[in-house]
Design an enzyme around this catalytic site. Structure first.
Site, PDB file in Angstrom:
ATOM      1  N   GLU A  16      -2.626  -5.517  11.056  1.00 35.09           N
ATOM      2  CA  GLU A  16      -2.732  -5.370   9.602  1.00 35.09           C
ATOM      3  C   GLU A  16      -1.348  -5.137   9.011  1.00 35.09           C
ATOM      4  OE1 GLU A  16      -5.408  -2.237   8.369  1.00 35.09           O
ATOM      5  OE2 GLU A  16      -5.273  -2.836   6.265  1.00 35.09           O
ATOM      6  N   ASN A  76     -13.925  -6.839   4.478  1.00 32.12           N
ATOM      7  CA  ASN A  76     -13.670  -5.740   5.403  1.00 32.12           C
ATOM      8  C   ASN A  76     -14.140  -4.441   4.767  1.00 32.12           C
ATOM      9  OD1 ASN A  76     -12.078  -4.161   7.574  1.00 32.12           O
ATOM     10  ND2 ASN A  76     -11.267  -3.347   5.648  1.00 32.12           N
ATOM     11  N   GLU A  77     -14.901  -3.679   5.504  1.00 38.18           N
ATOM     12  CA  GLU A  77     -15.387  -2.383   5.007  1.00 38.18           C
ATOM     13  C   GLU A  77     -15.808  -2.524   3.545  1.00 38.18           C
ATOM     14  OE1 GLU A  77     -12.800   0.902   6.192  1.00 38.18           O
ATOM     15  OE2 GLU A  77     -13.252   0.492   8.295  1.00 38.18           O
ATOM     16  N   TYR A 112     -14.054   4.930  14.803  1.00 35.35           N
ATOM     17  CA  TYR A 112     -12.790   5.528  15.249  1.00 35.35           C
ATOM     18  C   TYR A 112     -13.058   6.824  16.000  1.00 35.35           C
ATOM     19  CZ  TYR A 112      -9.985   2.165  12.675  1.00 35.35           C
ATOM     20  OH  TYR A 112      -9.383   1.004  12.254  1.00 35.35           O
ATOM     21  N   GLU A 118     -13.014  -2.949  14.589  1.00 38.53           N
ATOM     22  CA  GLU A 118     -12.029  -1.855  14.502  1.00 38.53           C
ATOM     23  C   GLU A 118     -12.549  -0.717  15.356  1.00 38.53           C
ATOM     24  OE1 GLU A 118     -10.480  -0.579  10.695  1.00 38.53           O
ATOM     25  OE2 GLU A 118     -10.556  -2.636   9.925  1.00 38.53           O
ATOM     26  N   GLN A 153      -4.487  -0.415  16.315  1.00 36.27           N
ATOM     27  CA  GLN A 153      -4.007  -1.742  16.009  1.00 36.27           C
ATOM     28  C   GLN A 153      -2.926  -2.103  17.014  1.00 36.27           C
ATOM     29  OE1 GLN A 153      -3.011  -2.380  11.893  1.00 36.27           O
ATOM     30  NE2 GLN A 153      -4.828  -1.332  11.129  1.00 36.27           N
TER      31      GLN A 153
HETATM   32  O1  AHR Z   1      -7.133   0.499  10.732  1.00 37.02           O
HETATM   33  C1  AHR Z   1      -6.800   1.214   9.580  1.00 37.02           C
HETATM   34  C2  AHR Z   1      -7.855   1.089   8.495  1.00 37.02           C
HETATM   35  O2  AHR Z   1      -9.040   1.670   8.935  1.00 37.02           O
HETATM   36  C3  AHR Z   1      -8.272  -0.308   8.106  1.00 37.02           C
HETATM   37  O3  AHR Z   1      -7.420  -0.887   7.180  1.00 37.02           O
HETATM   38  C4  AHR Z   1      -9.615  -0.090   7.505  1.00 37.02           C
HETATM   39  O4  AHR Z   1     -10.447  -1.216   7.645  1.00 37.02           O
HETATM   40  C5  AHR Z   1     -10.148   1.116   8.239  1.00 37.02           C
HETATM   41  O5  AHR Z   1     -10.666   2.068   7.389  1.00 37.02           O
END
Ligand code: AHR
Length: 532
Positions: free
Chosen positions: A51, A198-199, A280, A337, A385
């Protein structure tokens, strides 16, 4: 959210028991069911995410043709060389949140004429647009990966995204093809994967699920490649345990009921090829208390790995919803992600930069085992990432570059790419800390096209080794070898001064006799065993 730390956990390809009957010190018998092979592990499970964020692109990948840092057409050679060694199959780009602010035309044409933008997703920093479609595709070509383009649904239009896809895939003699040729690329690119937003529940438009599903249907009507295979469309999916989102998107985007023109639609298909999931790992279950990257104790080793193990429960529950609409598993769950996200350090050189310790390697190894075990539904995944951001493979400091402990996991686990998953059965000892517990072992296995069997074993327990007997019924193997990733401390990491402190090494202490492989897995270690 926590997984239930009692009794039995049955993964798609792993029957794992843990409890008082499996004591630390016992030899653990692992039956590697080579006699009942599972699905093929899609190589794209080992995918990555880039990103425009911090130094993820600029400095991390792109330094420009005039840089003193050795580069090929502006892309740094050291990073490319390192990435080639882990067989990167697919890269998602340009975001993330950035994708829903990105306007692709800003990133084509002569670089000195591209607009100087502002990255409003990540700190309002200057976006030079020097790294655009052509540079991304060149980067992919240099490392041998495929594109997963995340298009702008939040602030873009269906027309803009349709034009982008046309620009990338139209024949050279068409209008968009001629423009692409003028910009340096005659042949159309292959664009196999498109992320539609995305999201979209958050930075990608703050939509409600039903509204997003309708947007998806609208965009899907126009996102067609002009040459090559049809791009697979991936719907923006849930955050963590938002099961309602998955249900709504599946019910509306899965069911394709053409009302018109049966000639055009005589082969009705689901509108979507994939639904994504973002998850995450923090050192807690609370976004606001993510924990520190390096300064942590065993309590946060435990809580981080507990959180990482939640991935299994999430996949099971999202899959159960998808199964209602798609029992044949045509639609992939795309975990585009995932990875660790710790609190930023005060001296952090750029946004979302974090060090990467043995604990991060453990998270990667446990998560990849979970993906291997769910290979029937999880067919793309992208760790967040690739360079200098979150759970990175690579860290740079101007001209210097190091690979992280997580990189070594991807290097060791590349043997599973496109291999056939093999179910495993075992009773795990319990790793305990105070009143918290986790199965000490995480294991997955596969057989590659040449017949070699690979078993990846993670011993999460930072204090106890585990003796293992791997039983491979029906396999007449004569040779076993292994590699290990471990370190003296849980907090060990690679630095620019000590770049190999945590790196994969040969592990010679493996014996084989009559289809049984024996070894002792050291505390806090990751081992990949090869049997042939
Ligand atoms: O990976 C960082 C961010 O986390 C991304 O831009 C977003 O999609 C997510 O919230």
């Amino acid at each position: 959210m926590r997984i239930a730390h009692v009794a039995v956990s049955i993964l798609a390809g792993a029957a794992m028991l843990f409890g008082p009957s499996a004591l630390a010190g016992d030899t653990v018998k692992v039956v590697v069911r080579t006699d009942t092979p599972g699905p093929v592990i899609n190589r794209n499970i080992y995918g990555h995410f880039v990103e425009h964020l911090g130094r993820g692109v600029y400095e991390g990948i792109w330094v420009g043709e005039d840089s003193p840092i050795p580069n090929t057409r502006g892309i740094r050679n050291d990073v490319v060389a390192a990435l080639k060694k882990i067989n990167v199959p697919v890269i998602r780009w340009p975001g993330g949140c950035f994708a829903d602010n990105y306007h692709w035309r800003d990133g084509i044409g002569p670089r000195d004429q591209r607009p100087q933008g502002i990255n409003s997703s990540w700190g309002n920093v200057r976006e030079t647009n020097a790294f655009g479609t052509h540079e991304f595709m060149d980067f992919l070509g240099q490392i041998g990966a495929q594109p997963y383009i995340s298009v702008n649904v939040g602030s873009g239009t269906p027309r803009e995204q349709e034009d982008w896809l046309e620009y990338m895939t139209a024949p050279a003699d068409s209008g968009p093809g001629k423009e692409r040729t003028k910009n340096g690329r005659e042949q159309p690119w292959n664009v196999p994967y498109i992320g539609v937003g995305n999201e979209s529940w958050g930075c990608g438009g703050n939509m409600l699920a039903a509204h997003y599903a309708d947007q998806f249907r609208l965009y899907a009507s126009y996102l067609h490649t002009r040459t090559g295979d049809k791009a697979k469309l991936i719907a923006s999916g849930a955050d963590t345990d938002d099961y309602d989102w998955t249900d709504t998107v599946m019910s509306r985007a899965m069911n394709w009921r053409p009302k018109l023109t049966p000639l055009m639609y005589n082969d009705p298909k689901p509108l979507t090829d994939g639904v994504s999931l973002h998850f995450y790992t923090f050192a807690s279950n609370d976004w606001h208390t993510k924990g520190r990257t390096v300064a942590f104790g065993e309590d946060q080793w435990m809580s981080t790995l507990q959180r990482a193990e939640t991935m299994d429960e999430l996949i099971q529950k999202h899959t159960a919803i998808m199964d209602k609409y798609d029992p044949e598993k045509k639609v992939a769950l795309v975990v585009d992600e995932w990875g660790t996200w710790f609190a930023g350090e005060p001296d952090s050189p750029s946004a979302l930069y974090q060090q990467n310790t043995l604990r991060d390697a453990m998270v990667a190894a446990v998560t990849l085992n979970i993906f291997n075990l769910h290979a029937d539904r999880v067919r793309i995944a992208n760790i967040a990432q690739m360079v200098n951001v979150l759970q990175a493979m690579i860290l740079t400091d101007k001209e210097r570059m190091i690979v992280t402990p997580s990189y070594h996991v991807f290097e060791m686990y590349k043997v599973h790419q496109d291999a056939t998953a093999i179910p495993v059965e075992f009773t795990s000892p319990v790793y305990r800390l105070g009143n918290q517990s986790l199965p000490a072992l995480s294991i997955s296995a596969s057989r590659d096209k040449s017949g070699k069997v690979h078993v990846s074993v993670v011993n999460i327990d930072p204090r106890h080794d585990v003796a293992l007997n791997l039983l491979l019924p029906g396999v007449s193997a004569t040779h076993a070898s292994a590699r290990i990733l471990t370190a003296s401390d849980m907090q060990s990491f690679n630095s620019f001064d000590a770049p190999d402190r945590v790196s994969a090494k040969s592990f010679p202490n493996v014996t084989i006799a009559r289809s049984t492989v024996a070894l002792s897995v050291p505390a806090k270690s990751i081992i990949v065993i090869e049997v042939n």
